[in-house]
Design a protein around this motif. Structure first.
Motif, PDB file in Angstrom:
ATOM      1  N   TYR A   1       3.977  -4.693   9.402  1.00  0.00           N
ATOM      2  CA  TYR A   1       4.223  -5.357   8.130  1.00  0.00           C
ATOM      3  C   TYR A   1       5.700  -5.205   7.773  1.00  0.00           C
ATOM      4  O   TYR A   1       6.335  -4.211   8.103  1.00  0.00           O
ATOM      5  CB  TYR A   1       3.384  -4.722   7.015  1.00  0.00           C
ATOM      6  CG  TYR A   1       2.030  -5.359   6.811  1.00  0.00           C
ATOM      7  CD1 TYR A   1       1.195  -5.641   7.887  1.00  0.00           C
ATOM      8  CD2 TYR A   1       1.569  -5.665   5.536  1.00  0.00           C
ATOM      9  CE1 TYR A   1      -0.050  -6.198   7.705  1.00  0.00           C
ATOM     10  CE2 TYR A   1       0.316  -6.233   5.331  1.00  0.00           C
ATOM     11  CZ  TYR A   1      -0.485  -6.497   6.419  1.00  0.00           C
ATOM     12  OH  TYR A   1      -1.724  -7.061   6.233  1.00  0.00           O
ATOM     13  N   THR A   2       6.240  -6.196   7.081  1.00  0.00           N
ATOM     14  CA  THR A   2       7.626  -6.136   6.638  1.00  0.00           C
ATOM     15  C   THR A   2       7.791  -5.034   5.601  1.00  0.00           C
ATOM     16  O   THR A   2       6.976  -4.899   4.678  1.00  0.00           O
ATOM     17  CB  THR A   2       8.056  -7.484   6.029  1.00  0.00           C
ATOM     18  OG1 THR A   2       7.878  -8.512   7.006  1.00  0.00           O
ATOM     19  CG2 THR A   2       9.511  -7.445   5.584  1.00  0.00           C
ATOM     20  N   LYS A   3       8.825  -4.244   5.751  1.00  0.00           N
ATOM     21  CA  LYS A   3       9.119  -3.182   4.794  1.00  0.00           C
ATOM     22  C   LYS A   3      10.098  -3.700   3.740  1.00  0.00           C
ATOM     23  O   LYS A   3      10.987  -4.505   4.032  1.00  0.00           O
ATOM     24  CB  LYS A   3       9.721  -1.960   5.508  1.00  0.00           C
ATOM     25  CG  LYS A   3       8.871  -1.418   6.654  1.00  0.00           C
ATOM     26  CD  LYS A   3       7.500  -0.958   6.200  1.00  0.00           C
ATOM     27  CE  LYS A   3       6.698  -0.391   7.358  1.00  0.00           C
ATOM     28  NZ  LYS A   3       5.303  -0.027   6.956  1.00  0.00           N
ATOM     29  N   HIS A   4       9.958  -3.207   2.533  1.00  0.00           N
ATOM     30  CA  HIS A   4      10.746  -3.732   1.416  1.00  0.00           C
ATOM     31  C   HIS A   4      11.582  -2.668   0.721  1.00  0.00           C
ATOM     32  O   HIS A   4      12.220  -2.958  -0.308  1.00  0.00           O
ATOM     33  CB  HIS A   4       9.805  -4.389   0.396  1.00  0.00           C
ATOM     34  CG  HIS A   4       8.947  -5.463   0.989  1.00  0.00           C
ATOM     35  ND1 HIS A   4       9.437  -6.691   1.360  1.00  0.00           N
ATOM     36  CD2 HIS A   4       7.609  -5.462   1.294  1.00  0.00           C
ATOM     37  CE1 HIS A   4       8.442  -7.422   1.857  1.00  0.00           C
ATOM     38  NE2 HIS A   4       7.335  -6.700   1.833  1.00  0.00           N
TER      39      HIS A   4
ATOM     40  N   ARG B   1       0.836  -1.204   0.000  1.00  0.00           N
ATOM     41  CA  ARG B   1       0.000   0.000   0.000  1.00  0.00           C
ATOM     42  C   ARG B   1       0.866   1.247   0.000  1.00  0.00           C
ATOM     43  O   ARG B   1       1.831   1.336   0.746  1.00  0.00           O
ATOM     44  CB  ARG B   1      -0.903   0.027   1.235  1.00  0.00           C
ATOM     45  CG  ARG B   1      -1.980  -1.027   1.253  1.00  0.00           C
ATOM     46  CD  ARG B   1      -2.833  -0.875   2.493  1.00  0.00           C
ATOM     47  NE  ARG B   1      -3.764  -1.969   2.646  1.00  0.00           N
ATOM     48  CZ  ARG B   1      -4.535  -2.145   3.708  1.00  0.00           C
ATOM     49  NH1 ARG B   1      -4.488  -1.273   4.705  1.00  0.00           N
ATOM     50  NH2 ARG B   1      -5.360  -3.163   3.781  1.00  0.00           N
ATOM     51  N   MET B   2       0.474   2.198  -0.831  1.00  0.00           N
ATOM     52  CA  MET B   2       1.188   3.463  -0.910  1.00  0.00           C
ATOM     53  C   MET B   2       0.225   4.630  -0.676  1.00  0.00           C
ATOM     54  O   MET B   2      -0.964   4.528  -0.963  1.00  0.00           O
ATOM     55  CB  MET B   2       1.857   3.616  -2.281  1.00  0.00           C
ATOM     56  CG  MET B   2       2.969   2.614  -2.541  1.00  0.00           C
ATOM     57  SD  MET B   2       4.424   2.936  -1.506  1.00  0.00           S
ATOM     58  CE  MET B   2       5.498   1.591  -1.994  1.00  0.00           C
ATOM     59  N   ARG B   3       0.763   5.737  -0.158  1.00  0.00           N
ATOM     60  CA  ARG B   3      -0.057   6.917   0.104  1.00  0.00           C
ATOM     61  C   ARG B   3      -0.303   7.681  -1.191  1.00  0.00           C
ATOM     62  O   ARG B   3       0.635   8.095  -1.865  1.00  0.00           O
ATOM     63  CB  ARG B   3       0.642   7.848   1.105  1.00  0.00           C
ATOM     64  CG  ARG B   3       0.861   7.249   2.479  1.00  0.00           C
ATOM     65  CD  ARG B   3       1.602   8.224   3.375  1.00  0.00           C
ATOM     66  NE  ARG B   3       2.031   7.575   4.592  1.00  0.00           N
ATOM     67  CZ  ARG B   3       1.276   7.475   5.688  1.00  0.00           C
ATOM     68  NH1 ARG B   3       0.070   8.022   5.706  1.00  0.00           N
ATOM     69  NH2 ARG B   3       1.733   6.849   6.762  1.00  0.00           N
ATOM     70  N   HIS B   4      -1.581   7.906  -1.472  1.00  0.00           N
ATOM     71  CA  HIS B   4      -1.953   8.637  -2.668  1.00  0.00           C
ATOM     72  C   HIS B   4      -1.365  10.049  -2.664  1.00  0.00           C
ATOM     73  O   HIS B   4      -0.821  10.512  -3.669  1.00  0.00           O
ATOM     74  CB  HIS B   4      -3.492   8.703  -2.773  1.00  0.00           C
ATOM     75  CG  HIS B   4      -3.980   9.597  -3.862  1.00  0.00           C
ATOM     76  ND1 HIS B   4      -5.068  10.410  -3.726  1.00  0.00           N
ATOM     77  CD2 HIS B   4      -3.509   9.833  -5.119  1.00  0.00           C
ATOM     78  CE1 HIS B   4      -5.255  11.094  -4.834  1.00  0.00           C
ATOM     79  NE2 HIS B   4      -4.332  10.760  -5.699  1.00  0.00           N
TER      80      HIS B   4
ATOM     81  N   ALA C   1       6.181   7.032   1.429  1.00  0.00           N
ATOM     82  CA  ALA C   1       4.923   6.730   0.737  1.00  0.00           C
ATOM     83  C   ALA C   1       4.268   5.458   1.249  1.00  0.00           C
ATOM     84  O   ALA C   1       3.081   5.232   0.998  1.00  0.00           O
ATOM     85  CB  ALA C   1       5.171   6.605  -0.766  1.00  0.00           C
ATOM     86  N   ASN C   2       5.001   4.624   1.974  1.00  0.00           N
ATOM     87  CA  ASN C   2       4.467   3.332   2.410  1.00  0.00           C
ATOM     88  C   ASN C   2       3.310   3.510   3.380  1.00  0.00           C
ATOM     89  O   ASN C   2       3.386   4.274   4.339  1.00  0.00           O
ATOM     90  CB  ASN C   2       5.569   2.493   3.063  1.00  0.00           C
ATOM     91  CG  ASN C   2       5.114   1.069   3.311  1.00  0.00           C
ATOM     92  OD1 ASN C   2       4.283   0.809   4.158  1.00  0.00           O
ATOM     93  ND2 ASN C   2       5.694   0.147   2.569  1.00  0.00           N
ATOM     94  N   PHE C   3       2.218   2.793   3.098  1.00  0.00           N
ATOM     95  CA  PHE C   3       1.014   2.902   3.918  1.00  0.00           C
ATOM     96  C   PHE C   3       0.557   1.528   4.395  1.00  0.00           C
ATOM     97  O   PHE C   3      -0.606   1.319   4.731  1.00  0.00           O
ATOM     98  CB  PHE C   3      -0.100   3.589   3.121  1.00  0.00           C
ATOM     99  CG  PHE C   3      -1.224   4.108   3.954  1.00  0.00           C
ATOM    100  CD1 PHE C   3      -0.980   4.921   5.047  1.00  0.00           C
ATOM    101  CD2 PHE C   3      -2.542   3.805   3.638  1.00  0.00           C
ATOM    102  CE1 PHE C   3      -2.030   5.404   5.824  1.00  0.00           C
ATOM    103  CE2 PHE C   3      -3.600   4.283   4.397  1.00  0.00           C
ATOM    104  CZ  PHE C   3      -3.341   5.081   5.486  1.00  0.00           C
ATOM    105  N   ASP C   4       1.481   0.569   4.414  1.00  0.00           N
ATOM    106  CA  ASP C   4       1.149  -0.761   4.937  1.00  0.00           C
ATOM    107  C   ASP C   4       0.852  -0.674   6.432  1.00  0.00           C
ATOM    108  O   ASP C   4       1.379   0.206   7.128  1.00  0.00           O
ATOM    109  CB  ASP C   4       2.315  -1.729   4.708  1.00  0.00           C
ATOM    110  CG  ASP C   4       2.257  -2.394   3.339  1.00  0.00           C
ATOM    111  OD1 ASP C   4       1.157  -2.464   2.766  1.00  0.00           O
ATOM    112  OD2 ASP C   4       3.312  -2.851   2.857  1.00  0.00           O
ATOM    113  N   PRO C   5       0.015  -1.585   6.945  1.00  0.00           N
ATOM    114  CA  PRO C   5      -0.276  -1.577   8.389  1.00  0.00           C
ATOM    115  C   PRO C   5       0.994  -1.753   9.224  1.00  0.00           C
ATOM    116  O   PRO C   5       2.012  -2.266   8.755  1.00  0.00           O
ATOM    117  CB  PRO C   5      -1.214  -2.775   8.561  1.00  0.00           C
ATOM    118  CG  PRO C   5      -1.832  -2.972   7.211  1.00  0.00           C
ATOM    119  CD  PRO C   5      -0.770  -2.600   6.225  1.00  0.00           C
TER     120      PRO C   5
END
Length: 455
Positions: free
Chosen positions: A410-413, A377-380, A403-407
């Motif tokens: 969650y693992t970041k990539h 998920r990314m921030r619009h 920009a990452n919007f993961d819960p």
């Protein structure tokens, strides 16, 4: 005070009504034969699956309409006479108007297949489609879905939730490959098959066969194969719902032709949403956009034109989001199925085969053109800002974590993504440390500025 009539109670028409009421004291009437009240069309699948009741899809209480002096009429419009400024309804009533907004949405495509109007053959667009699918799924044994796209995926998930096996006919060589680049399309192919969907690529529908009661009992493919089934989903795209306008004098093509102000060729008549077709495409956008958020924006724009000052429709940077079963999809800007001459691409895919990010950027200026994400998920607001500022790919990648919007948890990539980019491009970029206070302040200021520009 003007008498404004809106045909259609989807997101476009209702948004127009709400904003006209906010800005004026005009008389407002919404006409729709589909349902008594506005509902969230994108939530129909969750009603079918038992996650929501139909009334839960209606965001406004029944008292809302009377309180806001918006009259609702449940009927279908059969004819429009622009010369007399009258509408003719299917129950015989004739209504006068001062301004008319056409917001009749879309209808599922049918291509003249033999048997396409049999019982248990349905699209997935209207409340009536939901009712048809609900009725025939009660004894559903096997379903065939025709047409690979977002609506087809939704229908497959719905039917599988009722333990109805699904065969999916897709005429292309890979799923949705006119929109998705090869990496993303291949990922969805795998994902569908992992969920035990019988995906038949390069296969089209030739005929739908009836049983003795007029219900589908099988289909025949273009390869001559007969597939037994008692439900058929027609999800080969949608078309503007404009048949009732053919003899009206309103200029039509595939949709109702409008200028940048959403005006038709006839004064005081406008068209918005899925049924509207721009005379001239806006940037790289298609002349017809059957997308929820563009319908909402058109409703806001036409309300301002009618009540304040003529306002052109400016949708900004393209974005969209969807869900392919368990994989969430987002796209910002433009990442075409095949790169254009001026583009360079960067693609990263996680080893689990269920997450990827795909950048398109200008080979000369290095400015980003667009991004696809699957499973991340990314921030619009962040990507919209970067596109507006024409940020370069190096700058975007080193700030990608913003920009990452993961819960949470969650693992970041981002580190893996940057490592692959460095390896492929001979660079040594590093992730920049985040200052969240500064980031949120910048985004708030950007959002305020963008909102003012769109008003």
């Amino acid at each position: 005070m003007k008498n404004i009539i809106i045909i259609g109670n989807g997101i476009s028409g209702v948004t127009a009504a709400r904003h006209i009421r906010k800005k004026s004291n005009h008389r407002i009437t919404i006409i729709s034969g589909e349902s008594d009240y506005f509902f969230s069309r994108t939530a129909l699948m969750y009603v079918f699956m038992g996650h929501l009741r139909f009334k839960d899809t209606q965001p406004y209480e029944k008292w809302f309409w009377k309180k806001n002096r918006i009259e609702l009429i449940k009927a279908f419009v059969t004819q429009v006479n622009p010369k007399t400024k009258e509408l003719f309804l299917d129950h015989g009533e004739v209504l006068p108007f001062d301004d008319l907004i056409i917001a009749t949405g879309s209808k599922p495509n049918k291509f003249g297949w033999p048997g396409q109007d049999l019982k248990a053959v349905t699209g997935l667009y209207s409340k009536q489609d939901l009712e048809t699918l609900t009725k025939y799924s009660q004894d559903g044994k096997h379903a065939v879905i025709v047409g690979g796209g977002l609506i087809g995926i939704e229908m497959a998930e719905m039917l599988m939730s009722k333990d109805i096996p699904v065969t999916f006919l897709v005429r292309e060589t890979s799923f949705w490959n006119k929109v998705l680049p090869p990496g993303e399309s291949a990922m969805i192919n795998r994902h569908l098959r992992e969920h035990h969907i019988d995906l038949r690529l390069e296969t089209s529908l030739s005929e739908i066969i009836s049983d003795e009661d007029g219900r589908v009992k099988s289909i025949v493919t273009d390869k001559g194969e007969s597939i037994p089934c008692n439900i058929v989903g027609l999800t080969a795209g949608v078309s503007p719902n404009i048949n009732f306008l053919k003899d009206s004098g309103i200029a039509l093509d595939r949709g109702v032709l409008v200028d940048s102000y959403l005006r038709t060729n006839i004064p005081n008549i406008y068209a918005i949403g899925d049924c509207a077709q721009q005379h001239k495409s806006i940037g790289e956008r298609r002349p017809i956009e059957a997308v929820w958020y563009t319908g909402r924006m058109m409703g806001e724009t036409v309300a301002r034109t009618l009540c304040v000052t003529p306002t052109p429709y400016r949708p900004g940077h393209w974005f969209n989001s969807a869900k392919f079963l368990d994989i969430e999809y987002q796209t910002y800007g433009w990442v075409w199925a095949q790169p254009k001459e001026n583009e360079t691409r960067f693609y990263w895919e996680h080893k689990d085969g269920k997450k990827c990010i795909h950048f398109s950027y200008d080979k000369n200026t290095q400015e980003i053109i667009g991004v696809n994400t699957l499973g991340i998920r990314m921030r619009h607001e962040v990507f919209d800002k970067w596109l507006q500022e024409k940020q370069k790919i190096d700058e975007v990648l080193t700030h990608l974590e913003e920009a990452n919007f993961d819960p949470e948890f969650y693992t970041k990539h981002e580190a893996d993504i940057l490592e692959k980019f460095n390896f492929e491009n001979g660079t040594s970029l590093k992730t920049r440390k985040k200052n969240w206070t500064q980031i949120f302040s910048t985004l708030q200021n950007y959002t305020r500025t963008t909102d003012k520009q769109n008003k």
